[in-house]
Structures are given as structure tokens and as C-alpha cells.
Motif scaffolding. Sequence first.
Motif, PDB file in Angstrom:
ATOM      1  N   ARG A  92      68.874 -45.293  65.672  1.00 43.81           N
ATOM      2  CA  ARG A  92      68.699 -46.311  66.724  1.00 43.81           C
ATOM      3  C   ARG A  92      70.007 -46.530  67.474  1.00 43.81           C
ATOM      4  O   ARG A  92      70.036 -46.618  68.708  1.00 43.81           O
ATOM      5  N   ALA A  93      71.095 -46.602  66.731  1.00 39.77           N
ATOM      6  CA  ALA A  93      72.391 -46.898  67.351  1.00 39.77           C
ATOM      7  C   ALA A  93      72.866 -45.743  68.230  1.00 39.77           C
ATOM      8  O   ALA A  93      73.294 -45.953  69.369  1.00 39.77           O
ATOM      9  N   LEU A  94      72.802 -44.542  67.707  1.00 38.96           N
ATOM     10  CA  LEU A  94      73.342 -43.393  68.441  1.00 38.96           C
ATOM     11  C   LEU A  94      72.481 -42.998  69.626  1.00 38.96           C
ATOM     12  O   LEU A  94      72.980 -42.461  70.615  1.00 38.96           O
ATOM     13  N   SER A  95      71.173 -43.228  69.515  1.00 41.35           N
ATOM     14  CA  SER A  95      70.275 -42.827  70.600  1.00 41.35           C
ATOM     15  C   SER A  95      70.052 -43.955  71.592  1.00 41.35           C
ATOM     16  O   SER A  95      69.595 -43.717  72.709  1.00 41.35           O
ATOM     17  N   GLY A  96      70.310 -45.177  71.180  1.00 35.62           N
ATOM     18  CA  GLY A  96      69.974 -46.312  72.021  1.00 35.62           C
ATOM     19  C   GLY A  96      68.474 -46.474  72.216  1.00 35.62           C
ATOM     20  O   GLY A  96      68.016 -47.134  73.130  1.00 35.62           O
ATOM     21  N   ASP A  97      67.694 -45.876  71.328  1.00 36.23           N
ATOM     22  CA  ASP A  97      66.236 -45.881  71.482  1.00 36.23           C
ATOM     23  C   ASP A  97      65.594 -46.310  70.158  1.00 36.23           C
ATOM     24  O   ASP A  97      65.385 -45.495  69.266  1.00 36.23           O
TER      25      ASP A  97
ATOM     26  N   LEU B 170      66.317 -44.147  54.583  1.00 31.49           N
ATOM     27  CA  LEU B 170      65.545 -44.457  55.785  1.00 31.49           C
ATOM     28  C   LEU B 170      66.114 -45.682  56.490  1.00 31.49           C
ATOM     29  O   LEU B 170      66.213 -45.716  57.720  1.00 31.49           O
ATOM     30  N   VAL B 171      66.486 -46.691  55.706  1.00 31.19           N
ATOM     31  CA  VAL B 171      67.037 -47.905  56.304  1.00 31.19           C
ATOM     32  C   VAL B 171      68.404 -47.624  56.915  1.00 31.19           C
ATOM     33  O   VAL B 171      68.669 -47.962  58.077  1.00 31.19           O
ATOM     34  N   ALA B 172      69.286 -46.986  56.147  1.00 29.63           N
ATOM     35  CA  ALA B 172      70.665 -46.813  56.610  1.00 29.63           C
ATOM     36  C   ALA B 172      70.736 -45.818  57.769  1.00 29.63           C
ATOM     37  O   ALA B 172      71.414 -46.057  58.774  1.00 29.63           O
ATOM     38  N   HIS B 173      70.035 -44.701  57.650  1.00 30.08           N
ATOM     39  CA  HIS B 173      70.155 -43.681  58.692  1.00 30.08           C
ATOM     40  C   HIS B 173      69.163 -43.906  59.827  1.00 30.08           C
ATOM     41  O   HIS B 173      69.384 -43.439  60.947  1.00 30.08           O
TER      42      HIS B 173
ATOM     43  N   ALA C 160      68.269 -55.521  61.009  1.00 28.60           N
ATOM     44  CA  ALA C 160      68.120 -56.176  62.310  1.00 28.60           C
ATOM     45  C   ALA C 160      68.882 -55.485  63.433  1.00 28.60           C
ATOM     46  O   ALA C 160      68.691 -55.811  64.608  1.00 28.60           O
ATOM     47  N   LEU C 161      69.696 -54.521  63.077  1.00 28.19           N
ATOM     48  CA  LEU C 161      70.564 -53.908  64.096  1.00 28.19           C
ATOM     49  C   LEU C 161      69.797 -52.969  65.031  1.00 28.19           C
ATOM     50  O   LEU C 161      68.891 -52.249  64.604  1.00 28.19           O
ATOM     51  N   ASN C 162      70.209 -52.990  66.287  1.00 30.42           N
ATOM     52  CA  ASN C 162      69.737 -52.015  67.288  1.00 30.42           C
ATOM     53  C   ASN C 162      68.224 -51.975  67.424  1.00 30.42           C
ATOM     54  O   ASN C 162      67.632 -50.902  67.529  1.00 30.42           O
ATOM     55  N   ARG C 163      67.621 -53.146  67.434  1.00 33.77           N
ATOM     56  CA  ARG C 163      66.164 -53.194  67.547  1.00 33.77           C
ATOM     57  C   ARG C 163      65.703 -53.240  68.993  1.00 33.77           C
ATOM     58  O   ARG C 163      64.516 -53.054  69.255  1.00 33.77           O
ATOM     59  N   THR C 164      66.612 -53.590  69.922  1.00 32.29           N
ATOM     60  CA  THR C 164      66.179 -53.673  71.330  1.00 32.29           C
ATOM     61  C   THR C 164      67.148 -52.918  72.225  1.00 32.29           C
ATOM     62  O   THR C 164      68.280 -52.680  71.874  1.00 32.29           O
TER      63      THR C 164
END
Lengths: 191, 191, 191, 191, 191, 191
Positions: F97-102, F89-92, F187-191
Motif C-alpha cells: 500500500r505504501a510503495l504503490s500508493g494504491d 500479509l499484515v506487514a508486507h 491503519a496505515l496507507n488505507r486511503t
Amino acid sequence: MPQPDHLTRLKPVDSPEIGEEMEAYFQKCRDKLGMVPNVLQAYALRPAKLAAFAKLYNEIMLADSGLSKLEREMIAVVVSSANRCYYCLVAHGQAVRALSGDPQLGEMMVMNYRVAKLTARERAMLDFVWKLTSSPQEIAESDREELRAQGFTEEDIFDICDTAGFFNYTNRVAHGIDMMPNPEYHALNRT
Amino acid sequence: MPQPDHLTRLKPVDSPEIGEEMEAYFQKCRDKLGMVPNVLQAYALRPAKLAAFAKLYNEIMLADSGLSKLEREMIAVVVSSANRCYYCLVAHGQAVRALSGDPQLGEMMVMNYRVAKLTARERAMLDFVWKLTSSPQEIAESDREELRAQGFTEEDIFDICDTAGFFNYTNRVAHGIDMMPNPEYHALNRT
Amino acid sequence: MPQPDHLTRLKPVDSPEIGEEMEAYFQKCRDKLGMVPNVLQAYALRPAKLAAFAKLYNEIMLADSGLSKLEREMIAVVVSSANRCYYCLVAHGQAVRALSGDPQLGEMMVMNYRVAKLTARERAMLDFVWKLTSSPQEIAESDREELRAQGFTEEDIFDICDTAGFFNYTNRVAHGIDMMPNPEYHALNRT
Amino acid sequence: MPQPDHLTRLKPVDSPEIGEEMEAYFQKCRDKLGMVPNVLQAYALRPAKLAAFAKLYNEIMLADSGLSKLEREMIAVVVSSANRCYYCLVAHGQAVRALSGDPQLGEMMVMNYRVAKLTARERAMLDFVWKLTSSPQEIAESDREELRAQGFTEEDIFDICDTAGFFNYTNRVAHGIDMMPNPEYHALNRT
Amino acid sequence: MPQPDHLTRLKPVDSPEIGEEMEAYFQKCRDKLGMVPNVLQAYALRPAKLAAFAKLYNEIMLADSGLSKLEREMIAVVVSSANRCYYCLVAHGQAVRALSGDPQLGEMMVMNYRVAKLTARERAMLDFVWKLTSSPQEIAESDREELRAQGFTEEDIFDICDTAGFFNYTNRVAHGIDMMPNPEYHALNRT
Amino acid sequence: MPQPDHLTRLKPVDSPEIGEEMEAYFQKCRDKLGMVPNVLQAYALRPAKLAAFAKLYNEIMLADSGLSKLEREMIAVVVSSANRCYYCLVAHGQAVRALSGDPQLGEMMVMNYRVAKLTARERAMLDFVWKLTSSPQEIAESDREELRAQGFTEEDIFDICDTAGFFNYTNRVAHGIDMMPNPEYHALNRT
């Protein structure tokens, strides 16, 4: 952060005024949190219930108790994890991150509390809460004894049951009307 | 009818006074029902919560709503049947018997609501409530559409969710502290 | 007490005569119980099965055994509670009330046997029965040892399994054809 | 094929004679099947039940019915698959192989009936049986209508419920006492 | 033994060549086993995945490990029993029969491993595997300690998890595309 | 972000070198991702498996497919949500978040994919995946037809099953050894 396209899936209706006391309360939320939590906006559909709900909520989550506020938020998240309630996981997951200062702890409560490095007291409390949520009819005196062995008082046990019970309530309201959380929660307290 | 040997499994503690307002409320219960429901006596352990809980309870079960009082009691029993909550099945099973004048209907709500001869409206409401209790994460817009098709308004749907949610709360408090119902309920409205 | 609008959901068919022996048995039921239990009337659709079923039923519930008749009725109700079988809960719930003289005990068996104040022997028996009903593949030698530790003999263990098994059978016949119990049971032995 | 090291996990006791009628029946089994099925040997612990059990068994599995013997054996295996009952899967799996002449069909009934190439009638029957076994309280009139749509008569529906119910009974006896099947079944009808 | 009427339920498509290395591997299967296992033929739809899958499979099931090949096959069957996967039960059930020389053991792994007479080591391994398959989120350090107490090394525990995990993968591929096993398995090693 | 106190709960052992090819692969991870994903470090305990696992992983998640990389990551997270696997859940979740930008989409996949505003294609894919994970034996041709109706090809259906199956594998390895994700993901891709 974009607003969700719906607050709930209930269709807009003309609902009565929420009244002065609640208007003041909403303003207090705006001042203190920067937003009115969507759950309160949803209850505004039934203003007579809104005040009673808010009062009980505050009594459970904010009043004096042998349980710390963080412990109560951890209960909220673990119940909501069992019930897979998006609204409460987002809102109370943020509260765990904020109160603990530990973003990973918030994620662990959301995803699987069993992987967290918890005190024996916390773990006993959350195991009780998971069972009370998932198979309440199987709770036995031996489960309460586990709590007492960790130093929880009789009042604390009452508060654990009451808090866990309450989020079994809100989880079902949220699922029942597909209530969306305020988007502000997502980015807060991530580092 | 003998009293049960315990009100709850919590050990007796010195708890604060419940205060004047609640004393008056308890007296009103005695006058009107011939007893103080044990759930209120149990909440007296935490007086600050008692008033908020009683207020919300009354708002949900007794205030104006598109749902009749019988419908709300049927929801209470069906939720409690799913959760196998002895306290609520006894107390609210009696209420269904009393309000409907049909002892078999009360038993059916307790044992398996699917065998009852219900209106399509009642059946849709109770199917929704069972699902919201047992697998809340699977409730979908199509489930709400079933309710709307039976004439339930948006406010009614809110009240169905709110009432079902609330008994998911009380069921867990009752299980968590092993709360016993007043024995008077058992013999009432049997014929 | 009004009769239900159906005995079962099977449509009326011309079924063969049940024969002299069974006619006499039905008459005996009328004389002794004031009614022919609906389950027997349902089996009359298949007269060749009726006699065999009635004989096995009587052997299990009424013949000599190390289990008292009350214990066998408690098993019947707890199995039927796990399976949520309206017919058997009504009919055998009444039997528990009658044989124990304790209406609350009957309700507890129906709603959640875990709240009842039972002897250790009774509790071990009913825990075994619940598990054998709900997750039969998980029964292990350690479960049988729990029964032996309470003084149950090998024949008693056989009878517990046989009785619990039998109601898993009747519960499914009742659910499968939506069989309604005689309404007379409801009001009996309530005080 | 080696004999299992136990017939059941019940300890040996001095049990009464099974009587002349049952001795003759056992001899008939030896003559016809080359063995006495272990389930009958297990019931010999309680001779008064043995005869009634055997009579009902034969009525259900061998007497005239709108269901073929193969269909009844398929029901037996699918119920036993849901309940993971080793005894009944071995004994009735062999019966399906023998009656159908199709060893793969026997394995499919044991492992997952959904992969078998069945007639619509067979599939409807087995879907009903799986549901009646796994979540009996959810059987509804619409499930019976599915059976009627496949040409099953009211008596057939009764027999489907009765047969499925009966193996929910024997599965639990077998699990409850850890009853082992005769080893002869394993190698039969494999090609 | 007739071939099944489908390899999978995916419709025939023009798929690319599987390449020389895999052609050679298929030929080796034909030479050694007398067939190409259908799972490999199914993966040929996506040749780029076929090689990687076959390599990992061989590493898990055939390479050096503290687990014997029979133990790994027992894990494969017990996982597949929990998931009711026809393909893997047929193929790996045969492997257990072949490697153990005990046809009853193969059937027990398929139907309910709990009835088998196992060493404490085998039973601990299979209990772990069942739990990891059915409720993976509940595996705890105490479960790993049970394995260590039976002499399993850290590498063995890794291999148990890896093997059990892998069949949770193949079971879902097989269910997802309705993959049929080669019919040759059925009759092998039955006596 | 603090490192977790354990990579897995397996005790440290002297394990063989992972070899040149894998060393180079780990370096590539460090260069490209800034870390070696902990799952690869965990598999280093069994170097012979590491290469095969990594190759299959890359084939499934990164190679050409009718499924986009985001779709494959959504499958990974929804499977892991059903299984409550913290590692995946954490890794994927981060990958979604990264691939969707959402960031909200990532949270929805983790907590309850049913609340997300998805295309009909995505929803059908994830409903299939949830069912294949939770009750694989109930997948039927009608489920595959739902996918075809959304435009998925036969190869796509294979890839959906293969991807969902694969994460049912990794989830169990992660649960089985209590594998912790690299803390960088949080913390990545949170916003």
C-alpha cells in the motif's frame, strides 16, 4: 477511492428493466449505505433472479436467527477466505470490522481465522464452516456434535450450514464473472 | 423402496408452521411429482427461509434461460459430483436421466462427466463448471472466452455461474445436515 | 440399451489369438453372465497378460477369504469412487446392488460411502480403503489397529489391502485407455 | 547391511504351505538374485494369491513388450515416487541403477523425475504415468496423443497404463501392511 | 561420477567477483569437503547475497543448538522430501547417511520418513516439520504441545521452525533455477 | 490500536543479550519506523541467528536489484497469501500500500492477486511465484522462459526465486511460533 474499471467481465448487453420493486430497493441501498452493492448491480443483468437473490440474502444475513449478525458476517468472510473471493472478502471484511469495532478481527477473518482470539463457540463455528467449504464430503455427525457442545441449537446448525453454503454460492458467481466490489469498503472502519 | 431412517441428522424440534403459501406449494409438489422433495421438507425447519429458497431455486432451474433445462440439470449433477453430494446426485441424476432419455448419460454425469460423448458446447460448459467448483480462484477471462467461443451469450455465462454456484450452496447444506433424498428417485428412468 | 461407440480409445490393431483357454473362459462368461466383461475384451489386445490378469482377479474377488464377496465389491466401488473410474463404478456398483439386494447401498458406495448406514466393521474397512487410495503414505499402525478392533484378522487385513490395491490398478488401466463398461449393467438390480 | 526388524506389520500367523511350484520359484530367486524379494515372502501369507501375483508381475515386467525393461522400471519408480512407497522405491530404484548403469538416474527417478535429462519419449511416458497416478480422472485423449507422437504404439500405450496401474496396486499393498524391502538393494549399483 | 551438464538453468552471465572473504570460504570448502557445494556456486551470481546466505546457513546447521546436527539434517531431508527437491535430497540425504552411519535411515528420510524406526522425539519433530511444510496454516498450539511433551525447549521449537523454514526457502531456490547437486554425494556413505 | 496479547506462542525464557550491533539496529528501526518489527523481536530469542537473518533480509528486500522494491513486496505478499501467513500479509501488505500508493492493490495482493490490473511483467512474475510456492516441483524451463519473455534477466530470475523462497521461510517461522505483527500496520496507507 477510484472506481474499478469494470463491474464484471461480462460485456455490456441491453438488459430488461429491473422493475419498480427493485428500483425502490436500490434507492433504499443508496439512502442507507451510500451505494448500491455491486453484486446487486451485477444481478440486474437477470432481473427475474435479482429479486429472489436479494430476498434470500436478506433472510440469511439480516433476519432473526440464533446467530448474531457478526457471527454471520464472520462465516461469510471465512468461507470467502477459503475460496479466495476478492468481492466477498472486501465487502464482508468491512462488515466484520464495522460490527465488531475491531479492525484486526476483520483482517484475521480475511487472512487466517485461526490466529484470532475467539471464543470456543466462535472457533467451533468457523472450523465447521472451513471444513464444510473445503471438504464438504467429510463432514460427519461428530462435527455437528462439536457445534452442539458449544450450545448451538438445531436451528443454529441449519443456519450455519445455510450461511456457509450461501457464500460458497456467491463466491463462485463473483469468481465466475470477475465481479469487483464497491471501492468505498476499503477505507471504512480501519481504526 | 424403503424410506431412509432420517430426513436430516438435525434432531426434531417444534418448528413454526410453514404458512399457507408453502402448504399450497407442497401440495403442488405432491400432485405433480408424487412427493415433496426432502430439501423442501428440510427447509421447513426455518419457514422464513423456505419461501425465498424455493423461489430462487425455481428461478434458476425452471425460468427462461439460454440454457436448456437439461443443461441446467447437467450442471447440477457435475457440481454435485465434484462435491460428492449424495442428495443432489440422486435427485438431479434422475432429472438428467428423465430429460435426456439416456440413463447412461445420467450415470456419466454422476461418476465422471469426462467419459460422456458430449457436444463441444456441453463439454466447455461442464469443464467451466468443474473448475468453478473445484478451484474457483483460478477462473480467468480465458475460461469465459472458451464459453463465448461455443456460442454462450453474456447472460448464459451469468446463468452458468449462477447455477453452478447455487449447487455449491445446496451441496453444502445437504452435507452439513446429512440430508437424504426421497427414495423414489432411484428406480426412475433406468431404461 | 445402446452399446457405447468404443470399447477403449486404443485404435484397432491386429492382435494375436487369445488361445483356447481364454476362448473357453470367454464362453463361460457368455453362458453365465450373458456377456464378456469389456475389461477382458480390452486385455485381449495383450493375450499373454489376459490370463494372468483374469487369474489374479478371480483369486481376489471370488476365492475364499475372511471378507465376504459383498465386502470385496464394496471395496471395489469405494476405491473406484475415490478415483472416479466410470468403468469400475458401473460394473461393481451393479455387483453391490445384486449381492446386497439394496439398490440404494450401491448408489451410496458410488456417490459417497459416508452417507450409508453401515456396520462399524464395514465403515472401518471402507475408511481404511479410502485412505489407502487417497493418501497411501499416511497409513499407520493405528489404522491397522482400527481394523483389528473390528475383528479383522491379519489375513483379512492383507486381503483388504490387496483388493483395494487391485482396483487402484484397474481404475488406472480403465482411465488410461478410456474403457467403457458393458451397457447391460445399468438397468440391473435397480429395484 | 542389517535386516529390518519386520517384514510387514502383520502379526505372524500359521499360514499354509506355498506349494511346490512356488518353493521352486523362491529357490530360483535365491539362485539368481541371492534373495527372495520380500514382496513374495509377504504374499506367502495367502498362497493362493502368490502364484497369480507372481505370474502377472513377470508378465508385466519381464515379458516381451515395446517398452524396454529399463522403461518399465522407470515407470515403476515414478509411480512409487508419486505414492512415496518405500518398498518399491528401494527395490525398483536399484533396478533402474542396474539397467541404466547410471546411479544418478536412479536417484532422479526416486526424488523428482523432472530433473533428469531424458529423451522426449521417456519424458512423455513419465509425464503420462505421473498424471495417471496422481489424477487419473483427468487423463484425456490428448494425453494419449502425446504418447503416439513419440512413437508409442497402441500396445505400448496399453503396457504403459498396465505397468503404471500395477505399481499403484503394489504401492498400496506395501503401504497397507508396511512392507520392508530386502536391505541388499541399498548398496548395489551406486557407482 | 560424471558432472551434470548444468549447475543451474540460468544462462551464463558476467557476474562480479565474489570477494576475498568468500574466496577464502570456497577454498575452505575445497579443503574440507573436497568440493564447493553447488548452492554456493549458484549464489555467486549475486555476491552480495552469497555471504549473508552462507552465514545464515552455518548459523542454522552448524552453530550450537538443542537440536543435534543429525536432527537438523533429518529436518532438511524431510522438508525436501515434501517439496521433492532433488538438490537438497541428494546433499542432505548424504549428510544423514554420514552422521547416522545408517544408509537405510538416509533413504527413509528421502522416500518416506514414516517407515523409519525413530524415537518418539524424532517422530514428533518430523511430523511437525512435515505439517509446517505442507499445510503451515494448520499448525496449532496443540502441535507445539506435542513437541514440548517430547522434551523440546522453547528455543528448540524455534530452531525446528527456523530450520524447516530455511529448507522451504532453499528448496524453492533450487527448483526455481533447476540447481544440480555435486555428483560426489551419490556414492558416499552407502555401506 | 491495541497490542496483541502475545508476540509469539513460545513461553518467555531468559535469553542472552542481543549485543551492541543489534541494539543499534533496533534503535534504528525505532527511529525510522517508529517500532521494532516483531519478527526481529522474535529472533532475539536466538541472538546468534538474529544478525544473520536481518542481514539476509535486508540484502533481499533493500539492496540493488533489477526488481523494484514494490515488486519485491508484491512477491512477499503473494507468497504469504498462498501460505495464509497473517504476520507477513499484515506487514508486507502495508508495504505494498505504501510503495504503490494504491490501497486496493495491497488488498488484492493479500486476497487474490489474479483480480488485480497488473502489467504483463508483474503478472508473469506473480504467476511464477505462486507456482514456486504451491507446487515447486512442477516449475519447468518453460516457466523461466515466460519470465525472460517479459524482460527479466537471469539475475532477476535468481532474485525472484530467492525472494519468493525467503518468504516461504519466514511464513513458516511465523506459523510455527504463531508470531503476531505490530498492530501499527493495520491503519496505515488505507486511503
